[in-house]
Design a protein around this motif. Structure first.
Motif, mmCIF file in Angstrom:
data_model
loop_
_atom_site.group_PDB
_atom_site.id
_atom_site.type_symbol
_atom_site.label_atom_id
_atom_site.label_comp_id
_atom_site.label_asym_id
_atom_site.label_seq_id
_atom_site.Cartn_x
_atom_site.Cartn_y
_atom_site.Cartn_z
ATOM 1 N N ALA A 57 0.842 -1.198 0.000
ATOM 2 C CA ALA A 57 0.000 0.000 0.000
ATOM 3 C C ALA A 57 0.878 1.248 0.000
ATOM 4 N N SER A 58 0.252 2.377 -0.218
ATOM 5 C CA SER A 58 0.980 3.643 -0.223
ATOM 6 C C SER A 58 1.334 4.055 1.206
ATOM 7 N N ALA A 59 2.390 4.825 1.308
ATOM 8 C CA ALA A 59 2.790 5.342 2.613
ATOM 9 C C ALA A 59 1.867 6.480 3.035
ATOM 10 N N ASN A 60 1.828 6.698 4.332
ATOM 11 C CA ASN A 60 1.027 7.793 4.878
ATOM 12 C C ASN A 60 1.902 8.710 5.713
ATOM 13 N N TYR A 61 1.644 10.001 5.586
ATOM 14 C CA TYR A 61 2.406 11.008 6.325
ATOM 15 C C TYR A 61 1.455 12.081 6.842
ATOM 16 N N PRO A 62 1.748 12.655 8.002
ATOM 17 C CA PRO A 62 0.986 13.828 8.425
ATOM 18 C C PRO A 62 1.434 15.023 7.597
ATOM 19 N N ASP A 63 0.619 16.045 7.579
ATOM 20 C CA ASP A 63 0.926 17.230 6.783
ATOM 21 C C ASP A 63 2.248 17.872 7.192
ATOM 22 N N SER A 64 2.627 17.720 8.458
ATOM 23 C CA SER A 64 3.828 18.387 8.958
ATOM 24 C C SER A 64 5.108 17.882 8.302
ATOM 25 N N VAL A 65 5.081 16.667 7.759
ATOM 26 C CA VAL A 65 6.297 16.117 7.143
ATOM 27 C C VAL A 65 6.101 15.716 5.690
ATOM 28 N N LYS A 66 4.879 15.827 5.203
ATOM 29 C CA LYS A 66 4.592 15.413 3.833
ATOM 30 C C LYS A 66 5.462 16.183 2.855
ATOM 31 N N ASP A 67 5.956 15.483 1.859
ATOM 32 C CA ASP A 67 6.835 16.030 0.819
ATOM 33 C C ASP A 67 8.250 16.293 1.312
ATOM 34 N N ARG A 68 8.528 16.010 2.588
ATOM 35 C CA ARG A 68 9.890 16.161 3.109
ATOM 36 C C ARG A 68 10.462 14.826 3.585
ATOM 37 N N PHE A 69 9.603 13.971 4.124
ATOM 38 C CA PHE A 69 10.036 12.680 4.652
ATOM 39 C C PHE A 69 9.561 11.563 3.729
ATOM 40 N N THR A 70 10.376 10.512 3.634
ATOM 41 C CA THR A 70 10.000 9.346 2.838
ATOM 42 C C THR A 70 10.327 8.080 3.609
ATOM 43 N N ILE A 71 9.345 7.234 3.787
ATOM 44 C CA ILE A 71 9.539 5.944 4.440
ATOM 45 C C ILE A 71 9.716 4.872 3.372
ATOM 46 N N SER A 72 10.610 3.937 3.634
ATOM 47 C CA SER A 72 10.822 2.848 2.690
ATOM 48 C C SER A 72 11.326 1.627 3.432
ATOM 49 N N LYS A 73 11.285 0.499 2.752
ATOM 50 C CA LYS A 73 11.756 -0.741 3.354
ATOM 51 C C LYS A 73 12.568 -1.524 2.327
ATOM 52 N N ASP A 74 13.611 -2.184 2.822
ATOM 53 C CA ASP A 74 14.385 -3.118 2.022
ATOM 54 C C ASP A 74 14.148 -4.495 2.622
ATOM 55 N N ASN A 75 13.294 -5.268 1.979
ATOM 56 C CA ASN A 75 12.928 -6.566 2.553
ATOM 57 C C ASN A 75 14.128 -7.496 2.653
ATOM 58 N N ARG A 76 15.002 -7.436 1.675
ATOM 59 C CA ARG A 76 16.159 -8.330 1.693
ATOM 60 C C ARG A 76 17.064 -8.038 2.887
ATOM 61 N N LYS A 77 17.201 -6.766 3.210
ATOM 62 C CA LYS A 77 18.053 -6.378 4.336
ATOM 63 C C LYS A 77 17.291 -6.321 5.656
ATOM 64 N N ARG A 78 15.971 -6.547 5.599
ATOM 65 C CA ARG A 78 15.142 -6.472 6.803
ATOM 66 C C ARG A 78 15.348 -5.111 7.486
ATOM 67 N N THR A 79 15.354 -4.073 6.705
ATOM 68 C CA THR A 79 15.614 -2.745 7.224
ATOM 69 C C THR A 79 14.593 -1.747 6.677
ATOM 70 N N MET A 80 14.124 -0.889 7.558
ATOM 71 C CA MET A 80 13.223 0.201 7.187
ATOM 72 C C MET A 80 13.992 1.509 7.298
ATOM 73 N N TYR A 81 13.649 2.467 6.453
ATOM 74 C CA TYR A 81 14.359 3.727 6.422
ATOM 75 C C TYR A 81 13.373 4.895 6.539
ATOM 76 N N LEU A 82 13.915 6.018 7.000
ATOM 77 C CA LEU A 82 13.180 7.277 6.951
ATOM 78 C C LEU A 82 14.148 8.328 6.418
ATOM 79 N N GLN A 83 13.923 8.736 5.192
ATOM 80 C CA GLN A 83 14.717 9.799 4.595
ATOM 81 C C GLN A 83 14.060 11.117 4.951
ATOM 82 N N MET A 84 14.812 11.986 5.594
ATOM 83 C CA MET A 84 14.280 13.273 6.043
ATOM 84 C C MET A 84 15.047 14.396 5.365
ATOM 85 N N ASN A 85 14.340 15.178 4.582
ATOM 86 C CA ASN A 85 14.939 16.309 3.870
ATOM 87 C C ASN A 85 14.339 17.617 4.358
ATOM 88 N N SER A 86 15.003 18.696 4.039
ATOM 89 C CA SER A 86 14.524 20.039 4.414
ATOM 90 C C SER A 86 14.134 20.086 5.888
#
Length: 118
Positions: A57-86
Protein backbone atom coordinates in the motif's frame (compact mmCIF):
# COMPACT_ATOMS: atom_id res chain seq x y z
CA UNK A 1 10.40 -8.32 16.71
CA UNK A 2 13.75 -6.90 17.76
CA UNK A 3 14.27 -3.43 16.26
CA UNK A 4 17.45 -1.35 16.21
CA UNK A 5 17.48 2.25 15.02
CA UNK A 6 20.44 4.25 13.82
CA UNK A 7 21.23 7.37 11.85
CA UNK A 8 20.21 10.16 14.18
CA UNK A 9 22.39 13.15 14.86
CA UNK A 10 22.75 16.90 14.77
CA UNK A 11 22.00 18.74 11.53
CA UNK A 12 21.38 22.32 10.54
CA UNK A 13 17.98 23.46 9.35
CA UNK A 14 17.53 22.62 5.70
CA UNK A 15 19.74 19.58 5.95
CA UNK A 16 18.97 15.89 5.57
CA UNK A 17 19.28 12.70 7.58
CA UNK A 18 18.43 9.08 6.88
CA UNK A 19 17.31 6.93 9.76
CA UNK A 20 17.51 3.15 9.64
CA UNK A 21 15.56 0.54 11.56
CA UNK A 22 16.96 -2.96 11.35
CA UNK A 23 15.01 -6.07 12.24
CA UNK A 24 17.80 -8.62 11.99
CA UNK A 25 15.88 -11.50 13.52
CA UNK A 26 12.67 -10.97 11.58
CA UNK A 27 11.58 -13.52 9.04
CA UNK A 28 10.36 -12.23 5.72
CA UNK A 29 6.70 -12.85 6.46
CA UNK A 30 6.97 -10.74 9.60
CA UNK A 31 8.79 -7.96 7.82
CA UNK A 32 6.12 -7.82 5.12
CA UNK A 33 3.13 -7.96 7.44
CA UNK A 34 1.40 -5.48 9.66
CA UNK A 35 2.18 -1.79 9.74
CA UNK A 36 5.70 -0.42 9.89
CA UNK A 37 6.05 3.13 11.07
CA UNK A 38 8.21 5.91 12.42
CA UNK A 39 7.19 8.02 15.38
CA UNK A 40 8.87 10.91 17.10
CA UNK A 41 8.67 12.48 20.51
CA UNK A 42 9.77 16.01 21.21
CA UNK A 43 10.57 17.14 24.76
CA UNK A 44 7.39 17.71 26.71
CA UNK A 45 5.19 16.43 23.91
CA UNK A 46 3.38 13.23 23.13
CA UNK A 47 4.75 10.70 20.70
CA UNK A 48 3.43 11.36 17.20
CA UNK A 49 3.32 9.39 13.98
CA UNK A 50 5.50 10.73 11.17
CA UNK A 51 5.25 7.97 8.57
CA UNK A 52 3.64 4.58 8.16
CA UNK A 53 3.74 1.85 5.56
CA UNK A 54 1.67 -1.25 4.99
CA UNK A 55 3.07 -3.86 2.61
CA UNK A 56 1.60 -3.34 -0.84
CA UNK A 57 0.00 0.00 0.00
CA UNK A 58 0.98 3.64 -0.22
CA UNK A 59 2.79 5.34 2.61
CA UNK A 60 1.03 7.79 4.88
CA UNK A 61 2.41 11.01 6.33
CA UNK A 62 0.99 13.83 8.43
CA UNK A 63 0.93 17.23 6.78
CA UNK A 64 3.83 18.39 8.96
CA UNK A 65 6.30 16.12 7.14
CA UNK A 66 4.59 15.41 3.83
CA UNK A 67 6.84 16.03 0.82
CA UNK A 68 9.89 16.16 3.11
CA UNK A 69 10.04 12.68 4.65
CA UNK A 70 10.00 9.35 2.84
CA UNK A 71 9.54 5.94 4.44
CA UNK A 72 10.82 2.85 2.69
CA UNK A 73 11.76 -0.74 3.35
CA UNK A 74 14.38 -3.12 2.02
CA UNK A 75 12.93 -6.57 2.55
CA UNK A 76 16.16 -8.33 1.69
CA UNK A 77 18.05 -6.38 4.34
CA UNK A 78 15.14 -6.47 6.80
CA UNK A 79 15.61 -2.75 7.22
CA UNK A 80 13.22 0.20 7.19
CA UNK A 81 14.36 3.73 6.42
CA UNK A 82 13.18 7.28 6.95
CA UNK A 83 14.72 9.80 4.60
CA UNK A 84 14.28 13.27 6.04
CA UNK A 85 14.94 16.31 3.87
CA UNK A 86 14.52 20.04 4.41
CA UNK A 87 14.71 19.49 8.15
CA UNK A 88 13.30 22.11 10.49
CA UNK A 89 14.03 22.80 14.16
CA UNK A 90 10.54 21.53 14.98
CA UNK A 91 11.57 18.11 13.64
CA UNK A 92 13.82 17.73 16.68
CA UNK A 93 13.01 14.76 18.87
CA UNK A 94 13.65 11.12 19.55
CA UNK A 95 12.61 9.01 16.60
CA UNK A 96 11.28 5.49 17.13
CA UNK A 97 10.53 2.76 14.67
CA UNK A 98 7.50 0.60 15.28
CA UNK A 99 6.01 -2.61 13.98
CA UNK A 100 2.32 -3.17 14.63
CA UNK A 101 1.73 -6.84 13.98
CA UNK A 102 -1.56 -8.27 12.65
CA UNK A 103 -1.97 -9.88 16.09
CA UNK A 104 -2.03 -6.41 17.66
CA UNK A 105 1.42 -6.64 19.21
CA UNK A 106 3.50 -3.49 19.09
CA UNK A 107 7.28 -3.61 18.92
CA UNK A 108 9.46 -0.55 19.38
CA UNK A 109 13.06 0.30 18.82
CA UNK A 110 15.16 2.05 21.43
CA UNK A 111 14.93 5.44 19.69
CA UNK A 112 17.48 7.69 18.03
CA UNK A 113 17.93 11.39 18.72
CA UNK A 114 17.51 13.91 15.91
CA UNK A 115 18.43 17.50 16.63
CA UNK A 116 17.92 20.25 14.06
CA UNK A 117 19.62 23.54 14.80
CA UNK A 118 18.26 26.83 13.51
Amino acid sequence: VYLVESGGGLVQAGGSLRLSCAAPRAILSTFTSGTWAWYRQAPGKERELVASLVHGASANYPDSVKDRFTISKDNRKRTMYLQMNSLKPEDTGVYYCNHHAPSGTDNWGQGTQVTVSA
